[in-house]
Motif scaffolding. Structure first.
Motif, PDB file in Angstrom:
ATOM      1  N   ARG A 122       0.832  -1.206   0.000  1.00 22.93           N
ATOM      2  CA  ARG A 122       0.000   0.000   0.000  1.00 22.93           C
ATOM      3  C   ARG A 122       0.864   1.252   0.000  1.00 22.93           C
ATOM      4  NH1 ARG A 122      -2.595   1.206   4.393  1.00 22.93           N
ATOM      5  NH2 ARG A 122      -4.370   2.152   3.283  1.00 22.93           N
ATOM      6  N   GLU A 123       0.395   2.266  -0.709  1.00 24.01           N
ATOM      7  CA  GLU A 123       1.081   3.556  -0.692  1.00 24.01           C
ATOM      8  C   GLU A 123       0.498   4.411   0.429  1.00 24.01           C
ATOM      9  OE1 GLU A 123       1.143   5.432  -4.469  1.00 24.01           O
ATOM     10  OE2 GLU A 123       2.387   3.879  -5.373  1.00 24.01           O
ATOM     11  N   ILE A 124       1.341   4.784   1.366  1.00 21.26           N
ATOM     12  CA  ILE A 124       0.909   5.626   2.479  1.00 21.26           C
ATOM     13  C   ILE A 124       1.797   6.861   2.540  1.00 21.26           C
ATOM     14  CG2 ILE A 124       0.004   3.665   3.807  1.00 21.26           C
ATOM     15  CD1 ILE A 124       2.569   3.684   5.444  1.00 21.26           C
ATOM     16  N   ASP A 125       1.432   7.817   3.401  1.00 20.89           N
ATOM     17  CA  ASP A 125       2.173   9.074   3.459  1.00 20.89           C
ATOM     18  C   ASP A 125       3.644   8.862   3.784  1.00 20.89           C
ATOM     19  OD1 ASP A 125      -0.090  10.458   2.866  1.00 20.89           O
ATOM     20  OD2 ASP A 125      -0.584  10.977   4.936  1.00 20.89           O
ATOM     21  N   GLY A 126       3.951   7.888   4.634  1.00 14.32           N
ATOM     22  CA  GLY A 126       5.329   7.676   5.059  1.00 14.32           C
ATOM     23  C   GLY A 126       6.128   6.766   4.153  1.00 14.32           C
ATOM     24  N   GLY A 127       5.512   6.243   3.083  1.00 11.71           N
ATOM     25  CA  GLY A 127       6.234   5.339   2.193  1.00 11.71           C
ATOM     26  C   GLY A 127       5.352   4.198   1.737  1.00 11.71           C
ATOM     27  N   LEU A 128       5.782   2.962   1.993  1.00 14.54           N
ATOM     28  CA  LEU A 128       5.041   1.781   1.574  1.00 14.54           C
ATOM     29  C   LEU A 128       4.746   0.891   2.774  1.00 14.54           C
ATOM     30  CD1 LEU A 128       7.028   0.817  -1.661  1.00 14.54           C
ATOM     31  CD2 LEU A 128       4.884   2.086  -1.516  1.00 14.54           C
ATOM     32  N   GLN A 129       3.574   0.271   2.748  1.00 18.44           N
ATOM     33  CA  GLN A 129       3.167  -0.643   3.810  1.00 18.44           C
ATOM     34  C   GLN A 129       2.685  -1.934   3.164  1.00 18.44           C
ATOM     35  OE1 GLN A 129      -0.761  -0.127   5.752  1.00 18.44           O
ATOM     36  NE2 GLN A 129       0.350   0.004   7.676  1.00 18.44           N
ATOM     37  N   THR A 130       3.138  -3.076   3.659  1.00 23.26           N
ATOM     38  CA  THR A 130       2.711  -4.368   3.134  1.00 23.26           C
ATOM     39  C   THR A 130       1.778  -5.040   4.125  1.00 23.26           C
ATOM     40  OG1 THR A 130       4.783  -4.632   1.913  1.00 23.26           O
ATOM     41  CG2 THR A 130       3.464  -6.608   2.271  1.00 23.26           C
ATOM     42  N   VAL A 131       0.608  -5.448   3.635  1.00 23.66           N
ATOM     43  CA  VAL A 131      -0.389  -6.103   4.486  1.00 23.66           C
ATOM     44  C   VAL A 131      -0.822  -7.408   3.844  1.00 23.66           C
ATOM     45  CG1 VAL A 131      -1.225  -3.913   5.427  1.00 23.66           C
ATOM     46  CG2 VAL A 131      -2.331  -4.892   3.407  1.00 23.66           C
ATOM     47  N   LYS A 132      -1.347  -8.312   4.667  1.00 25.26           N
ATOM     48  CA  LYS A 132      -1.940  -9.553   4.188  1.00 25.26           C
ATOM     49  C   LYS A 132      -3.408  -9.567   4.565  1.00 25.26           C
ATOM     50  CE  LYS A 132       1.958 -12.811   4.188  1.00 25.26           C
ATOM     51  NZ  LYS A 132       2.463 -14.091   4.751  1.00 25.26           N
ATOM     52  N   VAL A 133      -4.257  -9.887   3.611  1.00 23.21           N
ATOM     53  CA  VAL A 133      -5.683 -10.010   3.892  1.00 23.21           C
ATOM     54  C   VAL A 133      -6.148 -11.392   3.456  1.00 23.21           C
ATOM     55  CG1 VAL A 133      -6.291  -7.574   3.806  1.00 23.21           C
ATOM     56  CG2 VAL A 133      -6.191  -8.872   1.693  1.00 23.21           C
ATOM     57  N   THR A 134      -6.984 -11.988   4.270  1.00 20.02           N
ATOM     58  CA  THR A 134      -7.530 -13.300   3.943  1.00 20.02           C
ATOM     59  C   THR A 134      -8.638 -13.153   2.913  1.00 20.02           C
ATOM     60  OG1 THR A 134      -7.023 -14.104   6.176  1.00 20.02           O
ATOM     61  CG2 THR A 134      -8.639 -15.357   4.898  1.00 20.02           C
ATOM     62  N   LEU A 135      -8.612 -14.008   1.912  1.00 17.75           N
ATOM     63  CA  LEU A 135      -9.641 -13.984   0.880  1.00 17.75           C
ATOM     64  C   LEU A 135     -10.911 -14.668   1.370  1.00 17.75           C
ATOM     65  CD1 LEU A 135      -7.442 -14.876  -2.233  1.00 17.75           C
ATOM     66  CD2 LEU A 135      -8.105 -12.619  -1.408  1.00 17.75           C
ATOM     67  N   PRO A 136     -12.087 -14.214   0.933  1.00 16.28           N
ATOM     68  CA  PRO A 136     -12.332 -13.129  -0.018  1.00 16.28           C
ATOM     69  C   PRO A 136     -12.071 -11.759   0.596  1.00 16.28           C
ATOM     70  CG  PRO A 136     -14.409 -13.947   0.836  1.00 16.28           C
ATOM     71  CD  PRO A 136     -13.348 -14.846   1.376  1.00 16.28           C
ATOM     72  N   ALA A 137     -11.722 -10.800  -0.245  1.00 19.42           N
ATOM     73  CA  ALA A 137     -11.358  -9.471   0.237  1.00 19.42           C
ATOM     74  C   ALA A 137     -11.647  -8.435  -0.847  1.00 19.42           C
ATOM     75  CB  ALA A 137      -9.880  -9.434   0.624  1.00 19.42           C
ATOM     76  N   VAL A 138     -11.513  -7.182  -0.457  1.00 16.86           N
ATOM     77  CA  VAL A 138     -11.662  -6.055  -1.376  1.00 16.86           C
ATOM     78  C   VAL A 138     -10.329  -5.330  -1.469  1.00 16.86           C
ATOM     79  CG1 VAL A 138     -12.836  -3.872  -1.858  1.00 16.86           C
ATOM     80  CG2 VAL A 138     -14.112  -5.770  -0.838  1.00 16.86           C
ATOM     81  N   ILE A 139      -9.843  -5.107  -2.688  1.00 15.45           N
ATOM     82  CA  ILE A 139      -8.598  -4.370  -2.917  1.00 15.45           C
ATOM     83  C   ILE A 139      -8.916  -3.175  -3.805  1.00 15.45           C
ATOM     84  CG2 ILE A 139      -6.315  -4.445  -4.011  1.00 15.45           C
ATOM     85  CD1 ILE A 139      -6.171  -7.406  -3.313  1.00 15.45           C
ATOM     86  N   THR A 140      -8.368  -2.014  -3.460  1.00 11.80           N
ATOM     87  CA  THR A 140      -8.533  -0.847  -4.325  1.00 11.80           C
ATOM     88  C   THR A 140      -7.180  -0.470  -4.927  1.00 11.80           C
ATOM     89  OG1 THR A 140      -8.239   0.835  -2.574  1.00 11.80           O
ATOM     90  CG2 THR A 140     -10.456  -0.027  -2.924  1.00 11.80           C
ATOM     91  N   ALA A 141      -7.188  -0.193  -6.222  1.00 11.73           N
ATOM     92  CA  ALA A 141      -5.958   0.016  -6.987  1.00 11.73           C
ATOM     93  C   ALA A 141      -5.515   1.465  -6.981  1.00 11.73           C
ATOM     94  CB  ALA A 141      -6.169  -0.452  -8.419  1.00 11.73           C
ATOM     95  N   ASP A 142      -4.212   1.664  -6.776  1.00 15.20           N
ATOM     96  CA  ASP A 142      -3.622   2.995  -6.864  1.00 15.20           C
ATOM     97  C   ASP A 142      -2.966   3.169  -8.226  1.00 15.20           C
ATOM     98  OD1 ASP A 142      -2.831   5.531  -6.094  1.00 15.20           O
ATOM     99  OD2 ASP A 142      -2.141   4.899  -4.120  1.00 15.20           O
ATOM    100  N   LEU A 143      -2.470   4.374  -8.475  1.00 13.12           N
ATOM    101  CA  LEU A 143      -1.984   4.741  -9.799  1.00 13.12           C
ATOM    102  C   LEU A 143      -0.800   3.903 -10.260  1.00 13.12           C
ATOM    103  CD1 LEU A 143      -2.413   6.835 -12.076  1.00 13.12           C
ATOM    104  CD2 LEU A 143      -0.713   8.266 -10.942  1.00 13.12           C
ATOM    105  N   ARG A 144       0.095   3.525  -9.365  1.00 16.46           N
ATOM    106  CA  ARG A 144       1.325   2.847  -9.743  1.00 16.46           C
ATOM    107  C   ARG A 144       1.228   1.321  -9.675  1.00 16.46           C
ATOM    108  NH1 ARG A 144       2.309   7.792  -8.421  1.00 16.46           N
ATOM    109  NH2 ARG A 144       1.433   7.486  -6.352  1.00 16.46           N
ATOM    110  N   LEU A 145       0.021   0.790  -9.608  1.00 15.47           N
ATOM    111  CA  LEU A 145      -0.135  -0.670  -9.561  1.00 15.47           C
ATOM    112  C   LEU A 145       0.307  -1.312 -10.874  1.00 15.47           C
ATOM    113  CD1 LEU A 145      -1.085  -3.230  -8.154  1.00 15.47           C
ATOM    114  CD2 LEU A 145      -3.418  -2.701  -8.852  1.00 15.47           C
ATOM    115  N   ASN A 146      -0.033  -0.693 -12.007  1.00 17.02           N
ATOM    116  CA  ASN A 146       0.362  -1.238 -13.310  1.00 17.02           C
ATOM    117  C   ASN A 146       0.118  -0.196 -14.405  1.00 17.02           C
ATOM    118  OD1 ASN A 146      -2.422  -1.452 -14.319  1.00 17.02           O
ATOM    119  ND2 ASN A 146      -2.634  -3.118 -12.853  1.00 17.02           N
TER     120      ASN A 146
END
Length: 253
Positions: A161-185
């Protein structure tokens, strides 16, 4: 695993937005419309997950006016398998609010049973940045917003995830909801053969009433104004004068 990707029809990002003369909203007459850029990124990510063998089917869904079918066809041309159009408004100027969209998407999720929902983080027309979070809350699913990288590991999604302080990595159990930021692809362009094939892919049409969701607006636009014009710059004769202006006039020091 089935993937569900919501997409929205918005004013093309290359178009200069014009405000109506009476200030009641944005002028949409003869304006080019296209897929919301963040949703386009979400579609691309879903396609890449399918190409990796993670997903078996991609379903795209749009809530709005009938013309949103064109937006869904674009997603189908990119590589989605089928589409659902939920007509919830007759006037293109009526913006369906995030809560109503989230309720409709929750109903689609109940019917389709996807393993993952990938959405754009926000629409460029209203900048609400709320639908994905509301959907996750209604479903009781985990969520990972502002994703700049996504990997599926077993029954979990590992999201950077892109956050104010840099990058944060999280794990979510499926099923889940993900929202895409500009630099995803970088979304692909639909080829002409795929555009032709998209015309034959299934597009199911529904209405908000079919899902029993009230889309009546809860918010009222009081006024719409164009941003103030940029003031002309000034030349300064010295560093001391620059610092004085930044401190006393701009108020940034």
């Amino acid at each position: 695993m089935k993937l569900l990707v919501p997409v929205k029809r918005v004013i093309d990002y290359n178009v200069k937005v014009r405000v109506r003369g009476d200030g009641s909203g944005v002028d949409l007459d003869n304006v080019k419309m296209s897929m919301n850029p963040f949703d386009e990124i979400a579609v691309e990510e879903a396609i890449r997950l399918k190409e990796k063998g993670v997903a078996s089917e991609i379903v795209v869904v749009s809530v709005g006016v009938k013309q949103a079918a064109e937006t869904l066809r674009t997603a189908l041309a990119m590589g989605a398998d089928r589409a659902i159009l939920i007509t919830a408004a007759e006037d293109a100027a009526m913006d369906i609010e995030p809560l109503a969209v989230a309720k409709l998407l929750a109903a689609v999720v109940a019917a389709e049973a996807p393993g993952l929902v990938i959405a754009g983080k926000q629409a460029i027309d209203n900048d609400m940045n709320a639908t994905g979070q509301m959907l996750a809350a209604l479903l009781g699913w985990g969520q990972a917003t502002f994703a700049s990288a996504v990997a599926i590991e077993g029954g979990q999604a590992v999201v950077t995830r892109e956050i104010d302080g840099g990058l944060q990595t999280v794990k979510v159990t499926l099923p889940a909801v993900i929202t895409a930021d500009l630099r995803l692809n970088e979304p692909r362009y639909a080829s002409l053969p795929n555009i032709m094939k998209a015309k034959k892919k299934p597009l199911e049409e529904k209405t908000a009433a079919d899902y029993g969701v009230d889309v009546a607006p809860r918010l009222t636009v009081v006024a719409t104004e164009e941003p103030a014009g940029r003031k002309a710059g000034v030349k300064v004769g010295s560093v001391d004068e620059l610092i004085a202006k930044l401190k006393n006039e701009a108020g940034v020091l």
